[in-house]
Design a protein around this motif. Structure first.
Motif, PDB file in Angstrom:
ATOM      1  N   GLU A 109      40.517  41.313  36.899  1.00  0.00           N
ATOM      2  CA  GLU A 109      39.604  41.272  35.742  1.00  0.00           C
ATOM      3  C   GLU A 109      38.600  40.132  35.886  1.00  0.00           C
ATOM      4  O   GLU A 109      37.431  40.275  35.535  1.00  0.00           O
ATOM      5  N   VAL A 139      45.066  39.504  36.826  1.00  0.00           N
ATOM      6  CA  VAL A 139      45.342  40.921  37.065  1.00  0.00           C
ATOM      7  C   VAL A 139      46.263  41.423  35.961  1.00  0.00           C
ATOM      8  O   VAL A 139      47.440  41.054  35.903  1.00  0.00           O
ATOM      9  N   GLU A 140      45.701  42.221  35.059  1.00  0.00           N
ATOM     10  CA  GLU A 140      46.473  42.809  33.961  1.00  0.00           C
ATOM     11  C   GLU A 140      47.272  41.752  33.211  1.00  0.00           C
ATOM     12  O   GLU A 140      48.472  41.915  32.939  1.00  0.00           O
TER      13      GLU A 140
END
Length: 359
Positions: free
Chosen positions: A166, A238-239
């Motif tokens: 992200e 990441v997530e």
């Protein structure tokens, strides 16, 4: 910048650089010579109380040679880990820190075997050297393999799976000789062409949980290495979790905002740490942005017209792709930071870049 932070503390400096025109020579004695030349290292070490570095490609052998004669911080083992991307990723995983999937590559068959594990897209990198996007190739498909191998083959490489992150973050941590530790707020970093262009601090919309995760991750690294000084770890979000990309055992570009934007700059805290002095507060003073000046020198007056803007010029010759300075913007509120950033980016958009070198 280390010297500028150290003079108010009553410190004196000597610098060693391979280049006689290094900007540090504007501030203190500069010894020019090869890092691997023991005669040069001996002259450099004479009379020094301790030695530190701000460049992760210092030869490990030179750091170890100096460490036998003077205290050297951060410890040379940190250089050993950070200089080899395979050793670095293996080190992270040994501490339970998530990383992208990776695979060592020495031959073209290794590359093909690795791609069976990582799939496309993937990134092929040199294990040593290379920074600001150098020494790596993004592989979108098998059509990219021949060109990538022609450019990078014949040396130890590492293949990494591409991470659909992200955003890119970094944590700056500091640990003193006494074991005291401190952490700066997470920083959000924006790259283009493999070069850091902009950092935002504290990273916007960052939950406390993520800050704690980053601090715990950095603490494990520092304790394992018996680390002393400032350490930067570049991360992928990441997530909602953090994966380690790489670490830099030194003061770091993504921490330049701390000069104006934190109670104690990374440079002062690095010096406090290696000297065994109490660490200063790492609290942010409002909201900050740092813009790198890459291959261009903006009009000083136009920059300083913008409220909260601070210009840092490094005294380097302007060349394409070269970091020659940075601008820090500090404001009390995030809305004001956004307005100031638009003004700064407009100034930089009107600043001509250095002309490409010609034969």
């Amino acid at each position: 910048m280390l010297a500028l932070a150290g003079y108010p503390l009553g410190l004196r400096f000597r610098f060693l650089d391979r280049v006689a025109e290094a900007p540090a020579g504007q501030l203190a004695e500069l010894l020019q010579g090869d890092y691997a030349d023991e005669a040069v290292l001996g002259r450099f070490a004479e009379g020094l109380e301790l030695i530190t570095y701000e460049f992760e490609n210092v030869p490990v052998g030179a750091a170890k040679w100096l460490a036998e004669r003077r205290p050297v911080y951060p410890p040379p083992v940190a250089l050993e880990v950070a200089q080899d991307r395979l050793a670095e990723k293996t080190f992270f995983q040994g501490l339970g820190i998530p990383t992208p999937l990776f695979y060592p590559v020495l031959t073209q068959n290794d590359l093909l075997d690795g791609l069976e594990r990582t799939g496309f897209p993937a990134i092929l990198k040199t294990r040593r050297l290379g920074y600001d996007g150098k020494g790596q190739k993004l592989l979108h498909s098998s059509n990219d393999l021949e060109t990538a191998w022609l450019q990078l083959g014949g040396q130890p490489l590492i293949l990494e799976a591409f991470v659909p992150f992200e955003r890119e973050l970094s944590i700056l941590a500091v640990r003193s000789r006494s074991g005291q530790v401190a952490f700066y707020p997470l920083v959000e970093n924006h790259h283009a062409g493999g070069i850091l262009r902009k950092s935002l601090a504290p990273a916007p919309a960052t939950p406390a949980r993520l800050q704690h995760e980053a601090e715990h991750l950095a603490l494990r690294v520092m304790e394992k290495l018996d680390y002393v000084g400032v350490l930067a770890i570049e991360l992928f979000e990441v997530e909602g979790t953090l994966w380690a990309n790489e670490m830099a055992p030194r003061v770091h570009n993504s921490g330049h905002w701390t000069i104006e934007g934190a109670e104690t700059s990374q440079f002062e805290n690095h010096l406090r740490a290696v000297l065994g002095l109490p660490l200063g507060s790492t609290a942010a003073r409002g909201h900050s942005a740092m813009l790198n000046l890459i291959g261009q020198r903006p009009n000083t007056a136009l920059v300083l017209e913008i409220p909260g803007a601070h210009l840092h010029w490094y005294g380097k010759a302007v060349r394409p792709g070269r970091k020659v300075g940075h601008i820090t913007l500090r404001t009390a509120a995030p809305d004001a930071l956004e307005v100031g950033l638009k003004q700064l980016e407009a100034v930089l958009a009107e600043t001509p870049a250095a002309a490409p070198l010609t034969d």
